[in-house]
Scaffold this active site. Structure first.
Site, mmCIF file in Angstrom:
data_model
loop_
_atom_site.group_PDB
_atom_site.id
_atom_site.type_symbol
_atom_site.label_atom_id
_atom_site.label_comp_id
_atom_site.label_asym_id
_atom_site.label_seq_id
_atom_site.Cartn_x
_atom_site.Cartn_y
_atom_site.Cartn_z
ATOM 1 N N SER A 1 0.828 -1.216 0.000
ATOM 2 C CA SER A 1 0.000 0.000 0.000
ATOM 3 C C SER A 1 0.858 1.260 0.000
ATOM 4 O O SER A 1 0.355 2.353 -0.255
ATOM 5 C CB SER A 1 -0.939 0.006 1.206
ATOM 6 O OG SER A 1 -0.184 -0.028 2.411
ATOM 7 N N THR B 1 10.287 6.471 2.789
ATOM 8 C CA THR B 1 8.959 5.844 2.687
ATOM 9 C C THR B 1 8.132 6.278 3.908
ATOM 10 O O THR B 1 8.581 7.076 4.723
ATOM 11 C CB THR B 1 9.067 4.301 2.693
ATOM 12 O OG1 THR B 1 9.497 3.891 3.991
ATOM 13 C CG2 THR B 1 10.027 3.762 1.656
ATOM 14 N N TYR C 1 13.381 -4.209 16.448
ATOM 15 C CA TYR C 1 13.341 -4.124 14.979
ATOM 16 C C TYR C 1 14.551 -4.875 14.430
ATOM 17 O O TYR C 1 14.415 -5.748 13.563
ATOM 18 C CB TYR C 1 13.341 -2.661 14.518
ATOM 19 C CG TYR C 1 13.382 -2.543 13.015
ATOM 20 C CD1 TYR C 1 12.288 -2.934 12.243
ATOM 21 C CD2 TYR C 1 14.533 -2.105 12.353
ATOM 22 C CE1 TYR C 1 12.324 -2.871 10.864
ATOM 23 C CE2 TYR C 1 14.581 -2.041 10.973
ATOM 24 C CZ TYR C 1 13.476 -2.417 10.229
ATOM 25 O OH TYR C 1 13.516 -2.372 8.859
ATOM 26 N N GLY D 1 5.358 2.859 0.104
ATOM 27 C CA GLY D 1 6.804 2.626 0.177
ATOM 28 C C GLY D 1 7.358 1.624 -0.820
ATOM 29 O O GLY D 1 7.011 1.636 -2.006
ATOM 30 N N LYS E 1 14.765 -8.476 12.205
ATOM 31 C CA LYS E 1 15.404 -8.590 10.885
ATOM 32 C C LYS E 1 16.605 -9.546 10.918
ATOM 33 O O LYS E 1 16.860 -10.246 9.945
ATOM 34 C CB LYS E 1 15.824 -7.198 10.379
ATOM 35 C CG LYS E 1 14.644 -6.264 10.098
ATOM 36 C CD LYS E 1 13.734 -6.786 8.979
ATOM 37 C CE LYS E 1 12.665 -5.784 8.594
ATOM 38 N NZ LYS E 1 11.812 -6.248 7.497
ATOM 39 N N ALA F 1 16.410 -7.095 15.924
ATOM 40 C CA ALA F 1 16.329 -8.532 16.243
ATOM 41 C C ALA F 1 15.390 -9.244 15.274
ATOM 42 O O ALA F 1 15.680 -10.355 14.812
ATOM 43 C CB ALA F 1 15.860 -8.724 17.679
ATOM 44 N N SER G 1 14.757 -7.707 4.260
ATOM 45 C CA SER G 1 15.382 -7.554 5.584
ATOM 46 C C SER G 1 15.687 -6.075 5.780
ATOM 47 O O SER G 1 14.847 -5.206 5.478
ATOM 48 C CB SER G 1 16.630 -8.434 5.627
ATOM 49 O OG SER G 1 17.376 -8.210 6.780
HETATM 50 N N1 LIG Z 1 12.205 2.583 4.668
HETATM 51 C C1 LIG Z 1 13.363 2.144 5.072
HETATM 52 O O1 LIG Z 1 14.305 2.947 5.313
HETATM 53 C C2 LIG Z 1 13.608 0.669 5.229
HETATM 54 C C3 LIG Z 1 14.922 0.255 5.446
HETATM 55 C C4 LIG Z 1 15.178 -1.101 5.594
HETATM 56 C C5 LIG Z 1 14.166 -2.025 5.524
HETATM 57 N N2 LIG Z 1 12.890 -1.602 5.335
HETATM 58 C C6 LIG Z 1 11.839 -2.634 5.308
HETATM 59 O O2 LIG Z 1 11.090 -2.526 4.117
HETATM 60 C C7 LIG Z 1 9.779 -3.051 4.315
HETATM 61 C C8 LIG Z 1 8.756 -2.085 3.758
HETATM 62 O O3 LIG Z 1 8.823 -0.885 4.483
HETATM 63 P P1 LIG Z 1 8.579 0.554 3.828
HETATM 64 O O4 LIG Z 1 9.806 1.331 4.083
HETATM 65 O O5 LIG Z 1 8.058 0.437 2.458
HETATM 66 O O6 LIG Z 1 7.479 1.092 4.863
HETATM 67 P P2 LIG Z 1 5.955 1.586 4.656
HETATM 68 O O7 LIG Z 1 5.895 2.604 3.583
HETATM 69 O O8 LIG Z 1 5.486 1.936 6.027
HETATM 70 O O9 LIG Z 1 5.198 0.261 4.154
HETATM 71 C C9 LIG Z 1 4.971 -0.818 5.013
HETATM 72 C C10 LIG Z 1 3.972 -1.764 4.387
HETATM 73 O O10 LIG Z 1 3.815 -2.877 5.281
HETATM 74 C C11 LIG Z 1 2.440 -3.131 5.445
HETATM 75 N N3 LIG Z 1 2.155 -3.739 6.762
HETATM 76 C C12 LIG Z 1 2.522 -3.344 7.978
HETATM 77 N N4 LIG Z 1 2.065 -4.191 8.897
HETATM 78 C C13 LIG Z 1 1.395 -5.166 8.251
HETATM 79 C C14 LIG Z 1 0.690 -6.349 8.627
HETATM 80 N N5 LIG Z 1 0.553 -6.731 9.907
HETATM 81 N N6 LIG Z 1 0.139 -7.127 7.664
HETATM 82 C C15 LIG Z 1 0.232 -6.770 6.377
HETATM 83 N N7 LIG Z 1 0.871 -5.671 5.937
HETATM 84 C C16 LIG Z 1 1.442 -4.883 6.871
HETATM 85 C C17 LIG Z 1 1.738 -1.796 5.256
HETATM 86 O O11 LIG Z 1 0.440 -2.065 4.745
HETATM 87 P P3 LIG Z 1 -0.954 -1.678 5.450
HETATM 88 O O12 LIG Z 1 -0.653 -0.757 6.608
HETATM 89 O O13 LIG Z 1 -1.723 -1.034 4.356
HETATM 90 O O14 LIG Z 1 -1.505 -3.000 5.871
HETATM 91 C C18 LIG Z 1 2.611 -1.133 4.192
HETATM 92 O O15 LIG Z 1 2.148 -1.443 2.898
HETATM 93 C C19 LIG Z 1 9.648 -3.321 5.821
HETATM 94 O O16 LIG Z 1 9.821 -4.698 6.068
HETATM 95 C C20 LIG Z 1 10.813 -2.535 6.418
HETATM 96 O O17 LIG Z 1 11.273 -3.094 7.612
HETATM 97 C C21 LIG Z 1 12.585 -0.271 5.181
#
Ligand SMILES: NC(=O)c1ccc[n+]([C@@H]2O[C@H](COP(=O)([O-])OP(=O)(O)OC[C@H]3O[C@@H](n4cnc5c(N)ncnc54)[C@H](OP(=O)(O)O)[C@@H]3O)[C@@H](O)[C@H]2O)c1
Length: 290
Positions: free
Chosen positions: A30, A199, A164, A32, A168, A166, A150
């Site tokens: 939805s 994001t 967080y 990011g 990952k 832990a 991850s």
């Molecule tokens: N942004 C960064 O800097 C960064 C860095 C390293 C890793 N990551 C990883 O990248 C991944 C995506 O994060 P993002 O940065 O794109 O963040 P984001 O924009 O907040 O997107 C997170 C997504 O996860 C979904 N979500 C959260 N809890 C959920 C649940 N219980 N069931 C189903 N969907 C769920 C949300 O969907 P709904 O709320 O619509 O359900 C949303 O689509 C995550 O695993 C994060 O740890 C991000």
């Protein structure tokens, strides 16, 4: 060319189309990273099912080849329903991207068991639940990709984001073990390790209840504001989409791919080559601890 008189059987109707239009299930699409990847894959002709907890049933069309389906990775029933829907409609899932996740901030001491579990329930057990539902269909066809998102926090322990990190680190361990288990079945297992990306992750970060009034509060705020500054100045999530498109074309992809600002790739390299004490000191300094 076949020898005279020998008939080469034709593939079943739709075979080439099915092989070309690979079906992707990506959790957390939805916003990011998930949304960016879903759009980019759909533009290239992949049939993409993205998930959100807020999506309605039956799935809605976001754009050509990109459908949004309801799923909460903490709810087994919703996962079964979504996976069965896709299998009934498309006959297969070629690529599973476990991306759904959120960040939790707060010291180890301030974090309650409930808060720690909720972090693991989405970021780690969520990955396990979805894999368990999708794998039987992939194993049967002896092909597919499982791609787990991850984080650099799964390589380096991030201060004041201990659960967080832990969760990952746990995803990293599970994925590495899974790589071995699925190799005989021809299923490719990949880890994507993003660094800071711009994001919704930053705005959605959850702070543990005790974090506002604790002996750690001032230090936590200082450290987390550095992390948030880095995230808001981070790379665009499309960078992950570009990487995905590239690695899905590879015959033999690696287990791990890092993506994001280059200084973070350097940090990971330094973790590998520097004496541990020096690396820990550098991280502490960077986050202005002490
Ligand atoms: N942004 C960064 O800097 C960064 C860095 C390293 C890793 N990551 C990883 O990248 C991944 C995506 O994060 P993002 O940065 O794109 O963040 P984001 O924009 O907040 O997107 C997170 C997504 O996860 C979904 N979500 C959260 N809890 C959920 C649940 N219980 N069931 C189903 N969907 C769920 C949300 O969907 P709904 O709320 O619509 O359900 C949303 O689509 C995550 O695993 C994060 O740890 C991000």
């Amino acid at each position: 060319m076949s020898p005279p008189g020998v008939q080469i059987p034709l593939p079943p109707p739709g075979f080439y189309i099915m092989e070309k239009e690979r079906v992707v299930l990506i959790t957390g699409a939805s916003s990011g990273i998930g949304l960016a990847c879903a759009k980019m894959l759909a533009d290239k002709g992949y049939i993409v099912y993205g998930t959100s907890r807020k999506a309605s049933y039956p799935p809605t069309t976001v754009k050509k080849n990109f459908y949004m389906i309801q799923m909460d990775v903490t709810d087994e029933g919703s996962i079964k329903r979504a996976v069965n829907f896709i299998i009934e409609k498309e006959g297969k899932i070629d690529i599973l991207i476990n991306n759904a996740g959120f960040g939790l901030a707060g010291s180890v001491e301030d974090t309650s068991m409930k808060e720690a579990f909720e972090q693991f329930n989405t970021n780690f057990f969520g990955v396990h639940r979805v894999i368990k539902e999708v794998l039987p269909f992939m194993r049967e066809r002896r092909k597919g990709y499982i791609i787990n998102v991850s984080s650099i926090g799964g390589i380096i322990g991030l201060p004041f984001q201990p659960f967080y990190s832990a969760s990952k680190f746990a995803v990293e361990g599970l994925t590495e073990a899974l790589w071995h288990e699925l190799r005989p079945f021809g299923i490719k297992v990949i880890l994507i390790e993003p660094g800071d990306l711009k994001t919704e992750f930053t705005q959605r970060r959850v702070f543990v209840e005790k974090s506002q009034k604790s002996p750690y509060s001032a230090q936590m705020q200082k450290t987390i504001s550095i992390a948030q500054r880095d995230e808001t100045h981070g790379s665009s999530p499309e960078k992950v989409g570009k990487l995905l498109l590239k690695l899905l074309r590879k015959k033999n992809p690696k287990l791990r791919y890092q993506v994001g600002p280059s200084y973070e790739k350097v940090a990971v390299l330094l973790k590998r080559i520097l004496p541990e004490k020096i690396f820990l000191w550098a991280i502490s300094k960077y986050y202005k601890i002490g």
